[in-house]
Scaffold this motif. Sequence first.
Motif, PDB file in Angstrom:
ATOM      1  N   ARG A 198       3.491   5.529  -9.514  1.00  0.00           N
ATOM      2  CA  ARG A 198       3.580   5.466 -11.179  1.00  0.00           C
ATOM      3  C   ARG A 198       2.719   6.248 -12.006  1.00  0.00           C
ATOM      4  O   ARG A 198       2.939   7.046 -12.915  1.00  0.00           O
ATOM      5  CB  ARG A 198       2.955   3.925 -11.607  1.00  0.00           C
ATOM      6  CG  ARG A 198       4.067   2.937 -11.455  1.00  0.00           C
ATOM      7  CD  ARG A 198       3.827   1.488 -11.918  1.00  0.00           C
ATOM      8  NE  ARG A 198       4.758   0.463 -11.113  1.00  0.00           N
ATOM      9  CZ  ARG A 198       4.397  -0.102 -10.077  1.00  0.00           C
ATOM     10  NH1 ARG A 198       3.603   0.063  -9.419  1.00  0.00           N
ATOM     11  NH2 ARG A 198       5.367  -1.107  -9.732  1.00  0.00           N
ATOM     12  N   GLU A 199       1.452   6.863 -11.391  1.00  0.00           N
ATOM     13  CA  GLU A 199       0.753   7.421 -11.872  1.00  0.00           C
ATOM     14  C   GLU A 199       1.115   8.844 -12.236  1.00  0.00           C
ATOM     15  O   GLU A 199       1.034   9.745 -13.208  1.00  0.00           O
ATOM     16  CB  GLU A 199      -0.824   7.833 -11.132  1.00  0.00           C
ATOM     17  CG  GLU A 199      -1.897   6.796 -11.534  1.00  0.00           C
ATOM     18  CD  GLU A 199      -3.170   7.084 -10.622  1.00  0.00           C
ATOM     19  OE1 GLU A 199      -3.343   8.075 -10.091  1.00  0.00           O
ATOM     20  OE2 GLU A 199      -3.686   6.029 -10.345  1.00  0.00           O
ATOM     21  N   VAL A 200       1.824   9.464 -11.167  1.00  0.00           N
ATOM     22  CA  VAL A 200       2.259  10.892 -11.062  1.00  0.00           C
ATOM     23  C   VAL A 200       3.508  11.133 -12.064  1.00  0.00           C
ATOM     24  O   VAL A 200       3.843  12.051 -12.397  1.00  0.00           O
ATOM     25  CB  VAL A 200       2.543  11.448  -9.622  1.00  0.00           C
ATOM     26  CG1 VAL A 200       1.234  11.446  -8.873  1.00  0.00           C
ATOM     27  CG2 VAL A 200       3.686  10.743  -8.979  1.00  0.00           C
ATOM     28  N   VAL A 201       4.190  10.035 -12.275  1.00  0.00           N
ATOM     29  CA  VAL A 201       5.125  10.143 -13.419  1.00  0.00           C
ATOM     30  C   VAL A 201       4.940   9.406 -14.606  1.00  0.00           C
ATOM     31  O   VAL A 201       5.964   8.620 -15.419  1.00  0.00           O
ATOM     32  CB  VAL A 201       6.631   9.713 -12.872  1.00  0.00           C
ATOM     33  CG1 VAL A 201       7.137  10.766 -11.544  1.00  0.00           C
ATOM     34  CG2 VAL A 201       6.678   8.375 -12.433  1.00  0.00           C
TER      35      VAL A 201
ATOM     36  N   ALA B  32       0.288   3.501  -2.593  1.00  0.00           N
ATOM     37  CA  ALA B  32       1.393   4.364  -2.923  1.00  0.00           C
ATOM     38  C   ALA B  32       2.081   3.988  -4.217  1.00  0.00           C
ATOM     39  O   ALA B  32       2.364   5.132  -4.974  1.00  0.00           O
ATOM     40  CB  ALA B  32       2.254   4.507  -1.698  1.00  0.00           C
ATOM     41  N   ASP B  33       2.576   2.782  -4.552  1.00  0.00           N
ATOM     42  CA  ASP B  33       3.153   2.523  -5.778  1.00  0.00           C
ATOM     43  C   ASP B  33       2.440   2.741  -6.997  1.00  0.00           C
ATOM     44  O   ASP B  33       2.924   3.245  -7.944  1.00  0.00           O
ATOM     45  CB  ASP B  33       3.420   1.060  -5.620  1.00  0.00           C
ATOM     46  CG  ASP B  33       4.720   0.647  -4.730  1.00  0.00           C
ATOM     47  OD1 ASP B  33       5.270   1.533  -4.167  1.00  0.00           O
ATOM     48  OD2 ASP B  33       5.000  -0.563  -4.410  1.00  0.00           O
ATOM     49  N   VAL B  34       0.991   2.342  -6.774  1.00  0.00           N
ATOM     50  CA  VAL B  34       0.253   2.544  -8.029  1.00  0.00           C
ATOM     51  C   VAL B  34       0.054   4.290  -8.406  1.00  0.00           C
ATOM     52  O   VAL B  34       0.378   4.729  -9.426  1.00  0.00           O
ATOM     53  CB  VAL B  34      -1.267   2.185  -7.778  1.00  0.00           C
ATOM     54  CG1 VAL B  34      -2.121   2.907  -8.930  1.00  0.00           C
ATOM     55  CG2 VAL B  34      -1.203   0.585  -7.944  1.00  0.00           C
ATOM     56  N   LEU B  35       0.014   4.897  -7.205  1.00  0.00           N
ATOM     57  CA  LEU B  35      -0.190   6.510  -7.499  1.00  0.00           C
ATOM     58  C   LEU B  35       1.393   7.168  -7.813  1.00  0.00           C
ATOM     59  O   LEU B  35       1.439   7.848  -8.585  1.00  0.00           O
ATOM     60  CB  LEU B  35      -0.387   7.213  -6.080  1.00  0.00           C
ATOM     61  CG  LEU B  35      -1.887   7.043  -5.557  1.00  0.00           C
ATOM     62  CD1 LEU B  35      -2.026   7.685  -4.267  1.00  0.00           C
ATOM     63  CD2 LEU B  35      -3.053   7.024  -6.622  1.00  0.00           C
TER      64      LEU B  35
END
Length: 198
Positions: A35-38, A30-33
């Motif tokens: 970061r991806e979405v912002v 979730a942390d990686v995602l």
Amino acid sequence: MRVGLTGGVASGKSTVAALLAELGAVVIDADVLAREVVARGTPGLARVVEVFGPGVLTPEGDLDRPKMGSLVFGDEAKRRELEGIVHPLVFERYAEVEAAAPADAIVVHDIPLLVEAGRADDFDAVIVVDVPTEVQVERMLRDRGWTREDAEGRIAAQATREQRRAVATHLIDNTGTREDLRQRVTEVFEELRATAGR
């Protein structure tokens, strides 16, 4: 099989996720995602700037995470506002990544705020990495160089240890050695495989 993985800050959840990946699980972080979405240039970042102002950006135009963190961690309303932007985008990315996993995979969703988001029922199983609060504080002081006040504030902003334990189908105690942890993670993975194979 869909598995939720959670644990409080500095509980060792990332280490457990890495061990599960070594054992053959498909781990979605979730942390990686989040970061991806912002990331720079995304609609997610544009929305964050629209709500919180351009002061949350670095001079290069990326999200200034420490600044954002200090803004929202002490302010429940602002934190919920940020989560309202980021969480739906993260769940969308989850669905895409999960759809790409092999049909027989054990897909582990590494979600720090699984309990806070009320998502325990979304999974076939929930793994909770558990340590006493004082151990979390000690690790943040030692490994992250935080102050006791920062560490206790971050813990207070998350679900309680009891709330996490209440949703666990599999509890992993992470107060022992790295080898103890590896052994327990392997046991849990084998239990999950046995359940998935039924």
